[in-house]
Design an enzyme around this catalytic site. Structure first.
Site, mmCIF file in Angstrom:
data_model
loop_
_atom_site.group_PDB
_atom_site.id
_atom_site.type_symbol
_atom_site.label_atom_id
_atom_site.label_comp_id
_atom_site.label_asym_id
_atom_site.label_seq_id
_atom_site.Cartn_x
_atom_site.Cartn_y
_atom_site.Cartn_z
ATOM 1 N N GLU A 1 -1.215 -0.562 8.296
ATOM 2 C CA GLU A 1 -2.208 -1.425 8.922
ATOM 3 C C GLU A 1 -1.543 -2.285 9.982
ATOM 4 O O GLU A 1 -0.317 -2.400 10.026
ATOM 5 C CB GLU A 1 -2.886 -2.301 7.861
ATOM 6 C CG GLU A 1 -1.959 -3.237 7.126
ATOM 7 C CD GLU A 1 -2.619 -3.857 5.869
ATOM 8 O OE1 GLU A 1 -3.153 -3.098 5.030
ATOM 9 O OE2 GLU A 1 -2.586 -5.082 5.729
ATOM 10 N N HIS B 1 3.346 -7.511 1.717
ATOM 11 C CA HIS B 1 2.715 -8.389 2.694
ATOM 12 C C HIS B 1 1.598 -9.223 2.089
ATOM 13 O O HIS B 1 1.064 -8.897 1.026
ATOM 14 C CB HIS B 1 2.155 -7.571 3.859
ATOM 15 C CG HIS B 1 1.048 -6.630 3.462
ATOM 16 N ND1 HIS B 1 1.300 -5.396 2.931
ATOM 17 C CD2 HIS B 1 -0.292 -6.755 3.505
ATOM 18 C CE1 HIS B 1 0.160 -4.790 2.676
ATOM 19 N NE2 HIS B 1 -0.842 -5.596 3.003
ATOM 20 N N HIS C 1 0.846 -1.198 0.000
ATOM 21 C CA HIS C 1 0.000 0.000 0.000
ATOM 22 C C HIS C 1 0.880 1.246 0.000
ATOM 23 O O HIS C 1 1.966 1.243 0.586
ATOM 24 C CB HIS C 1 -0.891 0.046 1.239
ATOM 25 C CG HIS C 1 -1.697 -1.201 1.444
ATOM 26 N ND1 HIS C 1 -2.650 -1.623 0.556
ATOM 27 C CD2 HIS C 1 -1.681 -2.114 2.441
ATOM 28 C CE1 HIS C 1 -3.191 -2.741 1.009
ATOM 29 N NE2 HIS C 1 -2.614 -3.069 2.135
ATOM 30 N N ARG D 1 -1.262 -4.813 -6.240
ATOM 31 C CA ARG D 1 -1.043 -6.247 -6.202
ATOM 32 C C ARG D 1 0.251 -6.594 -6.950
ATOM 33 O O ARG D 1 0.416 -6.235 -8.110
ATOM 34 C CB ARG D 1 -2.230 -6.921 -6.901
ATOM 35 C CG ARG D 1 -2.769 -8.100 -6.167
ATOM 36 C CD ARG D 1 -4.022 -8.626 -6.864
ATOM 37 N NE ARG D 1 -5.239 -8.037 -6.321
ATOM 38 C CZ ARG D 1 -6.284 -7.662 -7.051
ATOM 39 N NH1 ARG D 1 -6.275 -7.778 -8.355
ATOM 40 N NH2 ARG D 1 -7.343 -7.174 -6.470
HETATM 41 ZN ZN ZN Z 1 -2.884 -4.917 3.159
#
Ligand code: ZN
Length: 324
Positions: A113, A170, A97, A190
């Site tokens: 996150e 991740h 991200h 992605r």
């Molecule tokens: Zn994520």
């Protein structure tokens, strides 16, 4: 009674999802591949709504906009955090991200996150970080399809908390459920999707160029320092204190009083009881507004509580939550 806002979550179909959200929490899920529950969300892609009380049925993004006195100023124009439950029946794509950035002269949040592991296999693991020493090396390993050489797997077990700053490569892997607390963003690049195809035989898009632009290279390992706080009838662990929020786990044996002048995001993962006199049960999610400073939990229950950092730290010298 607007001290506590109970939330109605939003569910999302994902190709990697399962039925764990129903099995574990009894939620009515839309289908057999339900991957995400957006428990406390003001994100336009899936805002949760208030359940009961004077704001019954109101979406959280609208509530934050028009009833700011419930939250206080100093968190920006968008509600800062998003709390989700994820049920990964299959592996999630390997992703990354972006960090906070300016787009068209406007500040846009990134997506840092963290995961609280609810359930996983005995040999459970996540992908966290990579071994490339340079961008060229990273690109080369991808081009050659050497994902096992590139990606770092980390073993996990129930109760672990993993901090995943924006820019970290991740993936949550199969047979794992987590509670995710994150900046309120829905931008994912992605990198690799195991060459999977969806029901119509199509592969999902990859975003290699964007991913390369935002990935931290070389990988920076995150060291979280957890702190245990004892109270007479509860065990509290502060797992995370990163740039955006703090995250606490509270295991209540009988009774716990939490004092904090700012708003809190609270998710009950186990047990039942009363919170400020209102009944709660496992799977409930709520916001403590700033109309009250104190939350009293009675019963046997596990709660995950987060609070976003205020932009003006000097206005709030009492940073941490107080427990009695
Ligand atoms: Zn994520």
């Amino acid at each position: 009674m607007s001290d506590l806002l109970f939330m109605t979550p939003v569910f999302k179909h994902r190709i990697w999802g399962g039925t764990g959200l129903k099995d574990l929490f009894g939620y009515e899920i839309p289908d057999q591949n339900t991957g995400e529950c957006w428990c406390i969300s003001a994100h336009p892609n899936g805002p949760s709504t208030v359940k009961g009380g004077p704001y019954d049925g109101m979406a959280l993004d609208v509530l934050y906009l028009v009833e700011r006195h419930l939250f206080g100023d100093g968190y920006g124009e968008q509600f800062p955090l998003l709390v989700k439950l994820l049920d990964a029946k299959a592996d999630l794509s390997v992703q990354v991200h972006p960090k906070d950035r300016i787009v068209n002269h406007q500040w846009v949040p990134g997506k840092s996150e963290c995961w609280y592991v609810l359930k996983t296999d005995p040999d459970g693991a996540v992908i966290l970080g990579h071994r490339a020493s340079s961008k060229a090396c990273f690109e080369k390993l991808i081009k050659e399809g050497r994902y096992d050489d590139l990606l770092i797997q980390q073993p996990i077990k129930q109760g672990d908390v993993i901090d995943v700053p924006a820019g970290t490569v991740h993936a949550i892997l199969k047979n794992t459920m987590v509670l995710e607390t994150q900046q309120s963003s829905d931008v994912t690049y992605r990198l690799y999707d195991y060459d999977r195809k969806d029901a119509s035989g199509k592969k999902r898009d990859l975003h290699l160029e964007d991913a390369l632009l935002v990935t931290t290279i070389p990988h920076q390992e995150v060291i979280t320092s957890k702190q245990i706080i004892k109270s007479s009838h509860a065990t509290i662990t502060r797992h995370i204190n990163n740039a955006y929020f703090e995250l606490y786990e509270c295991v209540v044996e009988e009774k716990l009083s939490i004092t904090h002048e700012r708003f809190l995001l609270m998710s009950c993962l186990e047990g039942k009881g009363l919170i400020n006199g209102s009944p709660f049960t496992k799977g409930d999610h709520l916001i403590k507004t700033i109309l009250t400073n104190e939350v009293v939990i009675e019963g046997h229950a596990t709660w995950i509580i987060s609070t976003p950092h205020h932009k003006n730290k000097e206005a709030f010298p009492h940073e941490h939550l107080e427990f009695r």
